[in-house]
Design a protein around this motif. Structure first.
Motif, mmCIF file in Angstrom:
data_model
loop_
_atom_site.group_PDB
_atom_site.id
_atom_site.type_symbol
_atom_site.label_atom_id
_atom_site.label_comp_id
_atom_site.label_asym_id
_atom_site.label_seq_id
_atom_site.Cartn_x
_atom_site.Cartn_y
_atom_site.Cartn_z
ATOM 1 N N PRO A 200 0.816 -1.223 0.000
ATOM 2 C CA PRO A 200 0.000 0.000 0.000
ATOM 3 C C PRO A 200 0.848 1.270 0.000
ATOM 4 O O PRO A 200 0.495 2.262 -0.634
ATOM 5 N N ARG A 201 2.004 1.230 0.675
ATOM 6 C CA ARG A 201 2.865 2.425 0.691
ATOM 7 C C ARG A 201 3.506 2.666 -0.672
ATOM 8 O O ARG A 201 3.612 3.817 -1.118
ATOM 9 N N ILE A 202 3.930 1.601 -1.339
ATOM 10 C CA ILE A 202 4.500 1.799 -2.685
ATOM 11 C C ILE A 202 3.431 2.374 -3.606
ATOM 12 O O ILE A 202 3.692 3.250 -4.433
ATOM 13 N N MET A 203 2.201 1.874 -3.460
ATOM 14 C CA MET A 203 1.114 2.371 -4.306
ATOM 15 C C MET A 203 0.870 3.858 -4.063
ATOM 16 O O MET A 203 0.491 4.596 -4.978
ATOM 17 N N GLN A 204 1.083 4.298 -2.828
ATOM 18 C CA GLN A 204 0.921 5.737 -2.549
ATOM 19 C C GLN A 204 1.979 6.551 -3.293
ATOM 20 O O GLN A 204 1.699 7.648 -3.772
ATOM 21 N N VAL A 205 3.191 6.013 -3.391
ATOM 22 C CA VAL A 205 4.238 6.708 -4.162
ATOM 23 C C VAL A 205 3.834 6.714 -5.642
ATOM 24 O O VAL A 205 3.906 7.753 -6.317
ATOM 25 N N ALA A 206 3.351 5.573 -6.106
ATOM 26 C CA ALA A 206 2.975 5.463 -7.523
ATOM 27 C C ALA A 206 1.867 6.446 -7.887
ATOM 28 O O ALA A 206 1.827 6.972 -9.004
ATOM 29 N N SER A 207 0.978 6.719 -6.935
ATOM 30 C CA SER A 207 -0.150 7.609 -7.258
ATOM 31 C C SER A 207 0.122 9.053 -6.842
ATOM 32 O O SER A 207 -0.761 9.900 -6.931
ATOM 33 N N GLY A 208 1.338 9.316 -6.355
ATOM 34 C CA GLY A 208 1.708 10.693 -6.039
ATOM 35 C C GLY A 208 1.289 11.153 -4.654
ATOM 36 O O GLY A 208 1.433 12.336 -4.318
ATOM 37 N N ARG A 209 0.771 10.243 -3.841
ATOM 38 C CA ARG A 209 0.339 10.646 -2.493
ATOM 39 C C ARG A 209 1.483 10.604 -1.491
ATOM 40 O O ARG A 209 1.335 11.015 -0.345
ATOM 41 N N ARG A 210 2.599 10.030 -1.893
ATOM 42 C CA ARG A 210 3.779 9.947 -1.025
ATOM 43 C C ARG A 210 4.986 10.229 -1.912
ATOM 44 O O ARG A 210 5.028 9.777 -3.057
ATOM 45 N N ASP A 211 5.965 11.009 -1.408
ATOM 46 C CA ASP A 211 7.125 11.405 -2.222
ATOM 47 C C ASP A 211 7.990 10.237 -2.631
ATOM 48 O O ASP A 211 8.404 10.110 -3.777
ATOM 49 N N ARG A 212 8.328 9.413 -1.627
ATOM 50 C CA ARG A 212 9.232 8.289 -1.894
ATOM 51 C C ARG A 212 8.999 7.225 -0.838
ATOM 52 O O ARG A 212 8.441 7.505 0.222
ATOM 53 N N LEU A 213 9.444 6.044 -1.179
ATOM 54 C CA LEU A 213 9.335 4.956 -0.210
ATOM 55 C C LEU A 213 10.604 4.907 0.631
ATOM 56 O O LEU A 213 11.711 5.006 0.097
ATOM 57 N N GLU A 214 10.414 4.773 1.921
ATOM 58 C CA GLU A 214 11.565 4.476 2.779
ATOM 59 C C GLU A 214 11.748 2.965 2.784
ATOM 60 O O GLU A 214 10.829 2.232 3.176
ATOM 61 N N VAL A 215 12.912 2.522 2.357
ATOM 62 C CA VAL A 215 13.219 1.088 2.373
ATOM 63 C C VAL A 215 13.873 0.796 3.723
ATOM 64 O O VAL A 215 14.964 1.316 4.003
ATOM 65 N N PHE A 216 13.203 0.002 4.545
ATOM 66 C CA PHE A 216 13.708 -0.224 5.901
ATOM 67 C C PHE A 216 14.824 -1.267 5.892
ATOM 68 O O PHE A 216 14.576 -2.460 5.986
ATOM 69 N N GLY A 217 16.045 -0.790 5.774
ATOM 70 C CA GLY A 217 17.212 -1.674 5.855
ATOM 71 C C GLY A 217 17.732 -2.045 4.479
ATOM 72 O O GLY A 217 16.996 -2.610 3.670
ATOM 73 N N GLY A 218 19.021 -1.712 4.235
ATOM 74 C CA GLY A 218 19.638 -2.064 2.956
ATOM 75 C C GLY A 218 20.846 -2.957 3.159
ATOM 76 O O GLY A 218 21.602 -3.203 2.229
ATOM 77 N N ASP A 219 21.017 -3.448 4.405
ATOM 78 C CA ASP A 219 22.226 -4.210 4.715
ATOM 79 C C ASP A 219 21.912 -5.602 5.267
ATOM 80 O O ASP A 219 22.678 -6.159 6.042
ATOM 81 N N TYR A 220 20.775 -6.136 4.883
ATOM 82 C CA TYR A 220 20.470 -7.531 5.272
ATOM 83 C C TYR A 220 21.280 -8.485 4.389
ATOM 84 O O TYR A 220 21.672 -8.125 3.270
ATOM 85 N N SER A 221 21.480 -9.708 4.911
ATOM 86 C CA SER A 221 22.200 -10.713 4.096
ATOM 87 C C SER A 221 21.226 -11.363 3.114
ATOM 88 O O SER A 221 20.839 -12.517 3.280
ATOM 89 N N THR A 222 20.809 -10.597 2.137
ATOM 90 C CA THR A 222 19.885 -11.102 1.107
ATOM 91 C C THR A 222 20.454 -10.710 -0.254
ATOM 92 O O THR A 222 21.456 -9.987 -0.309
ATOM 93 N N VAL A 223 19.836 -11.112 -1.333
ATOM 94 C CA VAL A 223 20.436 -10.886 -2.662
ATOM 95 C C VAL A 223 20.755 -9.415 -2.944
ATOM 96 O O VAL A 223 21.756 -9.099 -3.569
ATOM 97 N N ASP A 224 19.903 -8.502 -2.481
ATOM 98 C CA ASP A 224 20.182 -7.086 -2.738
ATOM 99 C C ASP A 224 20.252 -6.253 -1.452
ATOM 100 O O ASP A 224 20.199 -5.032 -1.494
ATOM 101 N N GLY A 225 20.313 -6.933 -0.304
ATOM 102 C CA GLY A 225 20.451 -6.223 0.973
ATOM 103 C C GLY A 225 19.124 -5.823 1.605
ATOM 104 O O GLY A 225 19.092 -5.336 2.738
ATOM 105 N N THR A 226 18.004 -6.016 0.869
ATOM 106 C CA THR A 226 16.715 -5.633 1.459
ATOM 107 C C THR A 226 15.918 -6.885 1.850
ATOM 108 O O THR A 226 16.199 -7.988 1.369
ATOM 109 N N ALA A 227 14.929 -6.689 2.720
ATOM 110 C CA ALA A 227 14.266 -7.823 3.372
ATOM 111 C C ALA A 227 13.356 -8.596 2.407
ATOM 112 O O ALA A 227 12.778 -8.024 1.480
ATOM 113 N N VAL A 228 13.244 -9.881 2.673
ATOM 114 C CA VAL A 228 12.491 -10.788 1.795
ATOM 115 C C VAL A 228 11.194 -11.224 2.492
ATOM 116 O O VAL A 228 11.207 -11.601 3.671
ATOM 117 N N ARG A 229 10.081 -11.193 1.722
ATOM 118 C CA ARG A 229 8.798 -11.672 2.238
ATOM 119 C C ARG A 229 8.097 -12.513 1.178
ATOM 120 O O ARG A 229 8.390 -12.413 -0.016
#
Ligand code: UD1
Length: 344
Positions: A200-229
């Motif tokens: 829902p937050r990304i969709m708010q960015v897509a529709s202009g209701r939010r400036d940008r998404l805050e990505v919570f954490g870029g240093d996890y041990s995952t393929v690109d450092g961000t969390a997996v769900r």
């Protein structure tokens, strides 16, 4: 005979009500509309072409439940009605324990008294600890991080104990990350509230209701450092409830199932997918990790596949397209155009 759906006007509840109707079941909805709009009921009625029976009241109140069971021939229950904000549950733990466990106890008592055969309980992957090995199976250790998650684990236990001492069968469904909406765009997660979940937050960015998404954490041990769900279409989840009501589970008195896709997606992969579906770039910045967030979580859904005959069928693109269809800005209605779709 009818299925009682508590919280049937909510996000997963409304989609499940439609899926139950599509599977040929009579449904009675019980909802107090504390966190859902009455317009959802009109939308369900129009989607199903049925005169859905709706009772307004609190599923934790025996005085509300008693006349419902007396009046309608209920042979099964799907229990969604609950408070569901992780952060709110940390601030108001006693309110969460009272609301979420009070309703489970009241409902289980009514079900046992009336000899109802099956209860399906809306549980969550929030019952697992942050350090589970992957993929998460139903036998992975449970260690909820929040009072919300604890109420789900305790609710499961209460129903399992009640089932062991009676004729009812209790089925617990642990959802991973629900996304999407009915393809009609008529029901879905309330796009007007202030969301805390990723899509829902990304969709708010897509529709202009939010400036940008805050990505919570870029240093996890995952393929690109961000969390997996493990993101799963709400329509697939809804169909999981139909399977849980219909499956032959003898001789079990209770059973637990993960409902997810079995695939993990990182936050940055999700941003790219949304950008692709919506056709605009999604601005973001990497922010500190959110406390309590596990680095990665995705489900092993083998048990649901083998025992319920259920598996998620819809793709990530489909989830996002349906979510966008619900939340994208719609032109103001004119006298000749249909009204804006209702929200949950
Ligand atoms: C959350 C709940 C979980 C609940 C589930 C239902 C928490 C801690 N957990 O799970 O109990 O069952 O929702 O939907 O609230 N993210 C960002 N930026 C954002 C929002 C989220 O980077 O603005 C990241 C999160 O850090 C996480 C991922 O996106 O890694 C998914 O977040 P979210 O949608 O909130 O779901 P969960 O935290 O998995």
């Amino acid at each position: 005979m009818a299925t009682l759906v508590t919280g049937g006007a909510g996000y997963i509840g409304s989609h499940t009500t439609v899926a139950l109707h599509d599977a040929g079941r009579e449904v009675v909805v019980l909802d107090d509309f504390s966190n859902a709009s009455r317009r959802v009921i009109d939308a369900i009625r129009s989607l199903t072409g049925s005169d859905l029976v709706v009772v307004e009241g609190d599923a934790g109140d025996p005085g509300v439940l008693e006349p419902v069971f007396a009046r309608y021939r209920i042979d099964s229950v799907v229990h969604f009605a609950a408070r569901k904000s992780v952060s709110e549950s940390v601030a108001d733990p006693l309110g969460y324990y009272r609301a979420n466990l009070g309703s489970v106890i009241a409902l289980a008592a009514a079900v046992v008294d009336r000899g109802v055969g099956r209860v399906v309980f809306s549980s969550s992957a929030a019952v697992y600890g942050a350090t589970s090995t992957l993929p998460v199976t139903e036998d992975s250790p449970t260690a909820p991080e929040s009072p919300y998650g604890a109420t789900k684990l305790m609710g499961e236990r209460i129903l399992a104990d009640a089932a062991a001492a009676s004729q009812m069968t209790a089925v617990m469904l642990r959802y991973f990350n629900p996304v999407g909406a009915h393809p009609s765009g008529l029901i879905g997660e309330d796009p007007s509230g202030e969301p805390s979940n990723l899509v829902p937050r990304i969709m708010q960015v897509a529709s202009g209701r939010r400036d940008r998404l805050e990505v919570f954490g870029g240093d996890y041990s995952t393929v690109d450092g961000t969390a997996v769900r493990d993101y799963v279409h709400v329509m697939d989840l809804a169909e999981g409830h139909v399977s849980a009501l219909e499956a032959d589970l003898t001789p079990e008195s209770s059973r637990i199932y993960n409902l997810g896709t079995g695939a993990g997606t990182t936050v940055l992969q999700m941003l790219a997918e949304v950008s692709d579906v919506v056709g605009v770039p999604i601005a973001y910045e990497v922010a500190p990790r959110r406390p309590g967030d596990p680095a990665a979580s995705w489900a092993d859904c083998t048990r649901a596949h083998h025992e319920l005959g259920w598996q998620a069928r819809r793709s990530l693109k489909e989830m996002l397209a349906d979510h966008w269809n619900l939340t994208r800005p719609h032109p103001e209605p004119t006298d000749s155009s249909p009204p804006h779709p209702p929200s949950t």
